[in-house]
Structure formats: structure tokens, C-alpha cells
Design a protein around this motif. Structure first.
Motif, PDB file in Angstrom:
ATOM      1  N   GLU A 283      88.480  40.900  -0.972  1.00  0.00           N
ATOM      2  CA  GLU A 283      87.769  41.906  -0.272  1.00  0.00           C
ATOM      3  C   GLU A 283      86.862  42.703  -1.378  1.00  0.00           C
ATOM      4  OE1 GLU A 283      88.948  46.153   1.614  1.00  0.00           O
ATOM      5  OE2 GLU A 283      90.504  44.705   1.122  1.00  0.00           O
ATOM      6  N   ALA A 284      87.308  42.749  -2.754  1.00  0.00           N
ATOM      7  CA  ALA A 284      86.252  43.202  -3.312  1.00  0.00           C
ATOM      8  C   ALA A 284      85.076  42.746  -3.644  1.00  0.00           C
ATOM      9  CB  ALA A 284      87.104  43.387  -4.896  1.00  0.00           C
ATOM     10  N   GLU A 285      85.112  41.329  -3.678  1.00  0.00           N
ATOM     11  CA  GLU A 285      84.070  40.342  -3.899  1.00  0.00           C
ATOM     12  C   GLU A 285      83.131  40.564  -2.608  1.00  0.00           C
ATOM     13  OE1 GLU A 285      82.724  35.709  -4.290  1.00  0.00           O
ATOM     14  OE2 GLU A 285      84.721  36.281  -4.365  1.00  0.00           O
ATOM     15  N   PHE A 286      83.568  40.611  -1.448  1.00  0.00           N
ATOM     16  CA  PHE A 286      82.997  40.620  -0.287  1.00  0.00           C
ATOM     17  C   PHE A 286      82.072  42.202  -0.281  1.00  0.00           C
ATOM     18  CE2 PHE A 286      82.405  42.380   4.156  1.00  0.00           C
ATOM     19  CZ  PHE A 286      81.576  41.163   4.709  1.00  0.00           C
ATOM     20  N   ARG A 287      82.641  43.065  -0.321  1.00  0.00           N
ATOM     21  CA  ARG A 287      81.980  44.525  -0.824  1.00  0.00           C
ATOM     22  C   ARG A 287      80.948  44.722  -1.691  1.00  0.00           C
ATOM     23  NH1 ARG A 287      84.362  48.415   2.066  1.00  0.00           N
ATOM     24  NH2 ARG A 287      86.415  48.119   3.230  1.00  0.00           N
ATOM     25  N   ARG A 288      81.100  43.930  -2.891  1.00  0.00           N
ATOM     26  CA  ARG A 288      80.127  43.711  -3.885  1.00  0.00           C
ATOM     27  C   ARG A 288      78.793  43.111  -3.398  1.00  0.00           C
ATOM     28  NH1 ARG A 288      84.534  42.746  -7.435  1.00  0.00           N
ATOM     29  NH2 ARG A 288      83.769  40.666  -7.505  1.00  0.00           N
ATOM     30  N   GLY A 289      79.054  42.348  -2.513  1.00  0.00           N
ATOM     31  CA  GLY A 289      77.750  41.424  -1.808  1.00  0.00           C
ATOM     32  C   GLY A 289      76.787  42.217  -1.215  1.00  0.00           C
ATOM     33  N   LYS A 290      75.516  41.728  -1.259  1.00  0.00           N
ATOM     34  CA  LYS A 290      74.480  42.286  -0.493  1.00  0.00           C
ATOM     35  C   LYS A 290      73.974  40.939   0.476  1.00  0.00           C
ATOM     36  CE  LYS A 290      73.966  46.115  -2.949  1.00  0.00           C
ATOM     37  NZ  LYS A 290      74.049  47.640  -2.313  1.00  0.00           N
ATOM     38  N   TYR A 291      73.914  41.164   1.698  1.00  0.00           N
ATOM     39  CA  TYR A 291      73.733  40.404   2.746  1.00  0.00           C
ATOM     40  C   TYR A 291      72.605  40.410   3.369  1.00  0.00           C
ATOM     41  CZ  TYR A 291      78.553  39.455   1.301  1.00  0.00           C
ATOM     42  OH  TYR A 291      79.555  39.330   0.804  1.00  0.00           O
ATOM     43  N   LEU A 292      71.860  39.320   4.070  1.00  0.00           N
ATOM     44  CA  LEU A 292      70.686  39.480   4.894  1.00  0.00           C
ATOM     45  C   LEU A 292      71.223  38.679   6.025  1.00  0.00           C
ATOM     46  CD1 LEU A 292      67.842  40.192   5.859  1.00  0.00           C
ATOM     47  CD2 LEU A 292      67.041  38.231   4.904  1.00  0.00           C
ATOM     48  N   TYR A 293      71.358  39.332   7.323  1.00  0.00           N
ATOM     49  CA  TYR A 293      71.707  38.609   8.453  1.00  0.00           C
ATOM     50  C   TYR A 293      71.015  38.570   9.507  1.00  0.00           C
ATOM     51  CZ  TYR A 293      75.036  38.140  12.735  1.00  0.00           C
ATOM     52  OH  TYR A 293      75.778  37.622  13.667  1.00  0.00           O
TER      53      TYR A 293
END
Length: 596
Positions: A283-293
């Protein structure tokens, strides 16, 4: 007065009647003094004309030099190299961006869409330097005989049964391959230990190789059966060699999943393919990510040309924004690429393209897992909740999103066509900023394994003929000569002048009638794609690989897969005869387009 004095002086100097008088001499000396004084002053105040011209020319040249330096500096700062890399992509850009007034792509060409591996030098691809060093080391190792290959003081027993672990076996195989494939563009990278075959005196040997004609750094495996006998001294001679992948005992055993069940022996699979879907670890890794959807838009079920053009636009924007791209692996194959002309949904990206190479080239996550993680880990309200920036229109440029701090930038393509096409994001000013990562797109290794096997069965020694007919041959208005120029008699007449008789001739074509090229069989060993149907049958390696993706559901070998295999086998041929370069007078894109 000065004027009279000058007149007198000139008179005195010019008249012989007064040359003897002293007064005349005094006047003459006085005149000379005045003349010398006047000449000296004029020499100091005036510059010769030649020096003036040289100075003016040097000033002009220096001005041009300064202007040229400024121009080069401006171009160097503002220039954006075309995709892909520094090669000219004018042809592919023209063909992919050539649109109708409603921004719908034209009917796709019968030729295969190029990908990054087709026009990129290996040095431009990520990881190419390491691969080059690894290949160079493997080449050197393959060229050096194994330790112990020489006879040990001539103490070998020629009547002893063959032991496949004897270093002389591998030395004989290496020497044979180096000689047999010297002129066939094959680079041998590494060998595996020989293993016994089914009969005494036979050994199965496997090795890795690559094809010089490929610009990617893919490796392939071959395993063949060799029959050996004792030669002069302690050397071993090869008397018989099997065809491509005939040494089954040297093939890797297939991967088994689930409980063991009695089954028919399955063909080996390529253990080097790793196209598993990347997952977010925590979850921590997911929250740190920046995504383009990118939400699905109007490009779904469009031609493969438009799909790739749009998909690379999304990847290019993600790279520009330094974000992870959210990718939907579910594709729709357009009716332009199916035999019945109907769109087919539910296709997997991995059927056609190399997903392993893609995920190693650009950061991405799969859409299904991304949405699950989003709903699972983002249930908080208020502080700590993931921020989302919804972008409803393509008119919001990537430059406007560059400094956005949201965790997710969600581009929504809900409008009507052509407003909902992904590639619209990369039009206008954005076209100078977004660089499509062509290097990330390679063709599926599963399909390329079929290509390798077909070429291997012809021992990499064949010529190619590419015959385009289909709808182009029926369109007499755009292609008035194509049908007649590609008739069986016309093909025989032209091909026999370009290719030596009784060569292996592979014909890549969209002509559905199998016997259309029978007249060529009187001159060549003809090979067609349909001659190799067992390579994608339900007992094939390709079948096992694709059903492992679909959970056991059979995958039809569709028309676009056939185009990929057909064209790639043709590309690897030696002499090539093409439709619009050799067979017909018509232009590839119709009347009056030969010079475009």
C-alpha cells in the motif's frame, strides 16, 4: 593667384624655350616642393581602394559567420529529434498520421506495421550496450574450442562407443555450425552440454543464437540431432545432421502447473519468456506512485496502425510527465485484420507484442490490478486520500499537466469521434514535446519463435517473394496494372529473371488461394505459410504458450498474426522480390503517389 602660378608652372615645365633660365628653375623647384607636400598629405588622409574592398569583404564574411553561429545555436536548442531516435521517421509518421477529415485512419495497408526493432539501431535500445558485451563474450567463447577437445596424446579408442559428454562432440558440432552457417547471418552465442539421443552414435545438442538481420537483441534456441563417427586421429566427424529443432532430448521440458495428469507429451516452451503482469508490492508503494490513466476511448476496435499510434502517444505522455502508465491488456482486433471482416474483442496485447520488453522499457501497471489496488487501499477520507486530477478533454495539453502533483491523472475520452481518440493528446504544440517511445514496442516473441522455426527449416538459405493482391488488385481505379502484373504467368516471367532457379523460395502473400503460385513450383522449391500450420496447431509450442495466458482457452491464429509471421520470414530472406518495387508498375499507395 594660385591658379596663375599653377598655369605658369605647367607652362615652364612643358615649354623648351625657358629650360635654361634660372628663374624658371626656381619656379620649378618651388612647384615640386608644393606637389610633394600635397601628395604626402593625401597619402595620409586616403586609404587605397583595394584595402577598402578587402576590409568590407571581411566585415561581410564575419557577419555571415556570426549569423550562422546564432542559427545553429537556436536550432540545437529548439530541435526535437523525430521518432524513433535519430532515424528519419517521415515515412511511418506520414502513413500513420494520414487521416480523413473526420480524423479516422485510412484503410490499413497490406504490409506489416513497423515496430521499434525494425528501424532502430541496437545501440539505441535500452540495455543494448550490456547485450552487445554479453554477445561478444558469448561469440568469443563459442569460437574457442572447449578445453580437452584435442586428443590426449593420441590415446583415444576409435572403436569405443560414443560418449556425448566427451568434449570432442561439442568441438565437432561447433566446427560444423561455424562452417555450415558462415554465410547465413547466424551468430552462435552459447552451447549447452550434448546429451545422448535415441540411438548409439547420436547426440542432441542445443545452443543459443541470434540473427544479424534482426536489429533487436533477442536470443533464440535451436537443438539438433547429430550422428558422429571416429575420424582421423582422435577427431570426430559429423556424418548426419537433423533439421531445425530435431534434437528433442536437448529441448527443455515444458513447465507443468497444477496436479500431474497423464497427458500426451507436450512440446517444449520458451522458458525465457516472462510476460507476467507487474504488481504493486504494498500500500505504501502504491501511494507513493504517480500514475497516468487513460480511459478506453474511440481507438478501441480501430486498425492496428491507429492503436499503436495512440498507445505510443499515451506512453510518451507518461514518460514526459514522469509517471507510470496504466495499461489495459485487453485489445479489440479490428475487422480490417480479420478474415471475416468483423471486429473481435477480448484479444490480449501479449498475443501480438512483446510485453516483457515493454515493461522493461517503460514503467507501467495493468489496469485491472491498478483499479483493485485503488479501491482496496484508498478508502480513507480527508487527509491521506489519494488525489485525482480528471482531465475530460484532450485539449488539456501535457505541458499544462507537467507540474500537477496529483497521485493519478485520469484522462477521460467520453466524447464522440474523433474527439475521443488518444492520439489527439499528442497533436498541435504537444507534438514538439512528446516523443513516442518506439523502442518499447517489439513483436511477440511467441510469434517470432515461429518465424525462426520456419526460417530454420529452410536452413536460413532462401529467397523471398512478397505478393500483395487482395483489395488492391480489385481496385482497378487506384491500381490499374496490379492484377495483371501479379498474375501467375507474369510472376513466373519476372521472378525467374531475378532469382536463380531451384532455390528455396518463400512467398509472403495475402492471396487466399493456396495453388495460385503452382507455376513457380516448376522452377523453385516453393514455401508458403500454410505449409507450416503445425507450428500453431493444438500440439504446438505457440498453442501451449498462448493458452497459459488465457487459462486454457484456445486462441485462434488470426489474420494479423499470419501477417506478422509471413512478413518477418520474408524480411530474413536473401534476395527479395517485392510487389511495388519489382512486379508492378503501379504505386504502392495508388495512382500518382510514387514520388510521395
Amino acid at each position: 593667384m594660385p591658379s596663375s602660378d599653377q598655369d605658369d608652372d605647367h607652362h615652364d615645365e612643358g615649354s623648351p624655350l625657358f629650360r635654361g633660365s634660372g628663374g624658371a628653375d626656381d619656379d620649378r623647384h618651388s612647384s615640386r616642393r608644393r606637389s610633394s607636400t600635397s601628395g604626402a598629405s593625401s597619402a595620409v588622409g586616403e586609404v587605397p581602394v583595394s584595402q577598402s574592398l578587402i576590409k568590407a569583404a571581411s566585415n561581410v564574411c564575419f557577419s555571415f559567420f556570426v549569423f550562422a553561429v546564432l542559427a545553429v545555436t537556436v536550432v540545437a536548442v529548439t530541435y526535437q529529434p523525430p521518432d524513433p531516435w535519430f532515424q528519419s521517421s517521415a515515412a511511418i509518421t506520414t502513413s500513420l498520421s494520414r487521416v480523413l477529415p473526420n480524423s479516422t485512419f485510412l484503410q490499413p495497408d497490406d504490409s506489416l506495421l513497423p515496430t521499434g526493432e525494425d528501424f532502430a539501431s541496437p545501440s539505441a535500445a535500452p540495455g543494448a550496450a550490456a547485450a552487445a558485451q554479453r554477445d561478444a563474450a558469448d561469440d568469443q567463447a563459442a569460437a574457442v574450442p572447449a578445453l580437452g577437445t584435442a586428443a590426449t596424446n593420441g590415446t583415444c579408442d576409435p572403436d569405443a562407443p560414443l560418449n556425448c559428454s566427451d568434449p570432442r562432440v561439442l568441438a565437432a558440432v561447433r566446427a560444423f555450425n561455424a562452417k555450415a552457417f558462415f554465410r547465413k547471418s547466424i551468430v552462435f552465442l552459447s552451447y549447452e552440454a550434448p546429451v545422448p539421443a535415441t540411438k548409439p552414435g547420436q547426440c542432441d545438442v542445443a545452443w543459443r543464437f541470434r540473427n544479424r538481420r534482426e536489429k533487436s537483441w533477442r536470443r533464440y534456441r535451436d537443438y539438433r540431432r547429430f550422428e558422429l563417427t571416429a575420424g582421423e586421429g582422435c577427431a570426430l566427424d559429423i556424418v548426419k545432421v537433423g533439421k531445425f529443432r530435431s534434437g528433442k532430448n536437448a529441448a527443455r521440458p515444458p513447465r507443468r502447473k497444477g496436479p500431474k495428469r497423464p497427458q500426451v507429451a507436450a512440446p517444449p516452451v520458451d522458458a525465457e519468456i516472462n510476460d507476467t503482469i507487474p504488481v504493486v508490492g504494498s500500500e505504501a508503494e502504491f501511494r507513493r506512485g504517480k500514475y497516468l490513466y487513460y480511459m478506453r476511448g474511440g481507438d478501441h476496435c480501430k486498425s492496428m496502425n491507429q492503436f499503436i499510434w495512440s498507445f505510443l502517444c499515451g506512453l510518451g505522455e507518461a514518460k514526459y510527465l514522469n509517471r507510470t502508465f496504466v495499461m489495459d491488456l485487453n485489445m479489440c482486433l479490428s475487422g480490417a485484420h480479420t478474415e471475416d471482416g468483423k471486429d473481435v474483442n477480448g484479444k490480449d496485447f501479449r498475443f501480438y507484442f512483446d510485453f516483457e520488453h515493454l515493461k522493461e522499457s517503460v514503467p507501467l501497471v495493468e489496469e485491472g490490478d491498478f483499479l483493485k489496488d485503488w479501491h482496496r487501499w484508498d478508502k480513507k477520507k480527508g487527509p491521506g486520500r489519494m488525489t485525482v486530477r480528471k482531465v475530460p478533454t484532450y485539449k488539456v495539453t501535457p505541458m499544462q499537466l507537467k507540474r500537477d502533483k496529483s497521485n493519478i491523472i485520469w484522462r477521460q475520452f467520453d466524447g464522440k469521434e474523433p474527439e475521443n481518440y488518444w492520439y489527439r493528446v499528442c497533436e498541435g504544440r504537444a507534438a514538439k514535446v512528446i516523443q513516442r517511445p518506439w523502442y518499447a514496442i517489439w513483436k511477440s516473441k511467441r510469434l517470432m519463435n515461429i518465424v525462426t522455426e520456419i526460417a530454420g527449416r529452410m536452413d536460413w538459405d532462401y529467397d523471398g517473394l512478397h505478393v500483395i493482391r487482395g483489395w488492391k488488385a480489385q481496385n482497378k481505379k487506384m491500381y490499374p496494372n496490379l492484377d495483371a502484373d501479379t498474375s501467375p504467368d507474369a510472376i513466373v516471367s519476372k521472378v525467374t529473371k531475378l532469382i536463380k532457379e531451384w532455390r528455396n523460395l518463400y512467398i509472403a502473400t495475402n492471396e487466399p488461394f493456396y495453388y495460385y503460385f503452382d507455376k513457380l513450383r516448376s522452377h523453385y522449391h516453393v514455401h508458403l505459410l500454410d505449409d507450416y500450420k503445425e507450428l500453431w496447431s493444438n500440439t504446438s509450442e505457440w498453442y501451449n504458450e498462448t493458452t497459459s495466458i488465457t487459462g486454457g482457452k484456445p486462441v485462434p491464429f488470426d489474420a494479423y498474426m499470419k501477417v506478422i509471421v509471413d512478413t518477418e520470414v520474408f524480411y530474413r530472406s536473401k534476395a527479395k522480390v517485392e510487389t511495388f518495387n519489382n512486379l508492378t508498375r503501379d504505386c504502392k499507395d495508388g495512382i500518382n503517389t510514387c514520388n510521395l
